[in-house]
Design a protein around this motif. Structure first.
Motif, PDB file in Angstrom:
ATOM      1  N   ILE A  95      47.734 -46.445  43.887  1.00 44.70           N
ATOM      2  CA  ILE A  95      49.071 -45.873  43.710  1.00 44.70           C
ATOM      3  C   ILE A  95      49.684 -45.546  45.063  1.00 44.70           C
ATOM      4  CG2 ILE A  95      50.318 -43.833  42.873  1.00 44.70           C
ATOM      5  CD1 ILE A  95      48.433 -43.888  40.422  1.00 44.70           C
ATOM      6  N   PHE A  99      52.958 -47.430  45.448  1.00 50.56           N
ATOM      7  CA  PHE A  99      53.969 -46.630  44.753  1.00 50.56           C
ATOM      8  C   PHE A  99      55.337 -46.700  45.408  1.00 50.56           C
ATOM      9  CE2 PHE A  99      56.196 -42.675  43.617  1.00 50.56           C
ATOM     10  CZ  PHE A  99      56.253 -42.871  42.246  1.00 50.56           C
ATOM     11  N   HIS A 100      55.382 -46.738  46.730  1.00 49.15           N
ATOM     12  CA  HIS A 100      56.680 -46.743  47.407  1.00 49.15           C
ATOM     13  C   HIS A 100      57.534 -47.941  46.988  1.00 49.15           C
ATOM     14  CE1 HIS A 100      55.400 -49.973  49.972  1.00 49.15           C
ATOM     15  NE2 HIS A 100      54.474 -49.254  50.554  1.00 49.15           N
ATOM     16  N   PHE A 102      57.737 -48.998  43.939  1.00 48.04           N
ATOM     17  CA  PHE A 102      58.187 -48.800  42.561  1.00 48.04           C
ATOM     18  C   PHE A 102      58.815 -47.434  42.297  1.00 48.04           C
ATOM     19  CE2 PHE A 102      54.528 -51.692  42.431  1.00 48.04           C
ATOM     20  CZ  PHE A 102      55.141 -52.801  41.864  1.00 48.04           C
ATOM     21  N   GLU A 103      58.870 -46.560  43.284  1.00 44.12           N
ATOM     22  CA  GLU A 103      59.293 -45.185  43.030  1.00 44.12           C
ATOM     23  C   GLU A 103      60.716 -45.062  42.500  1.00 44.12           C
ATOM     24  OE1 GLU A 103      59.140 -42.773  46.565  1.00 44.12           O
ATOM     25  OE2 GLU A 103      59.685 -44.480  47.805  1.00 44.12           O
ATOM     26  N   VAL A 108      59.353 -47.956  35.590  1.00 41.62           N
ATOM     27  CA  VAL A 108      58.156 -47.186  35.950  1.00 41.62           C
ATOM     28  C   VAL A 108      58.360 -45.712  35.618  1.00 41.62           C
ATOM     29  CG1 VAL A 108      56.679 -46.462  37.867  1.00 41.62           C
ATOM     30  CG2 VAL A 108      57.445 -48.835  37.710  1.00 41.62           C
TER      31      VAL A 108
END
Length: 177
Positions: A95, A99-100, A102-103, A108
């Motif tokens: 993650i 994650f960056h 998809f943030e 999401v």
């Protein structure tokens, strides 16, 4: 039992399902440790859960350590603790790496919103099952309810609840015995 790999693999499998934290793992732990492998009894598991809750640290790791120690002393505790922690570490690492990207993705964000009710259910079911096994009745049900209300509504530290409950349990045990 000297099969460290078996205990590691069992707790690794349990550790994969960390959504909701350690309490969400209780049904999996019970299924694997009590029903499948018969490493501890249901009553022993209930006692281990109570002890793991009262110890500092991560609940899932605590319970894994106690079961591993019962099976194979220090090496067993290390195998089960590592087996429980490794999946979470790998998931969090993945993650953190991705994650960056998809943030800001609304899909999401919606997925995480959808997971929340499932996590609540994963925690609620074992809580009710533990209450049944602990033989809560109309005379004792007020204890967890009052504790939850004191913590949530009045901001009382859970540490004080644990201390008072321990003292109360000791006194009750002395009187009832």
């Amino acid at each position: 039992m000297n099969n460290y790999w078996e205990s590691f693999r069992t707790f690794f499998k349990i550790g994969i399902f960390t959504l909701g934290g350690g309490y969400a793992m209780i049904p999996l732990i019970e299924e694997e440790v009590v029903n499948r492998h018969q490493w501890v009894s249901k009553d022993e598991l209930l006692d281990l859960i109570a002890i793991a809750q009262s110890c500092p640290g991560v609940f899932a790791i605590n319970i894994a350590i106690f079961i591993g120690y019962k099976l194979n002393k220090v090496r067993g505790a290390l195998a089960t603790a590592f087996g429980t922690a490794l999946p979470s570490f790998m998931i969090i690492l993945a993650i953190a790496i991705f994650f960056h990207q998809f943030e800001d993705n609304h899909v999401v964000a919606a997925m995480f919103q959808g997971i929340r009710p499932a996590v609540v259910a994963l925690i609620a079911v074992p809580t009710f099952n533990m209450g049944k096994r602990a033989k809560l009745n109309k005379y004792t049900i007020w204890i967890p309810i009052a504790s939850a209300l004191l913590i949530c509504m009045m901001g009382v530290s859970p540490i004080w609840i644990i201390i008072v409950a321990g003292i109360g349990g000791y006194i009750y045990g002395r009187i009832a015995a």
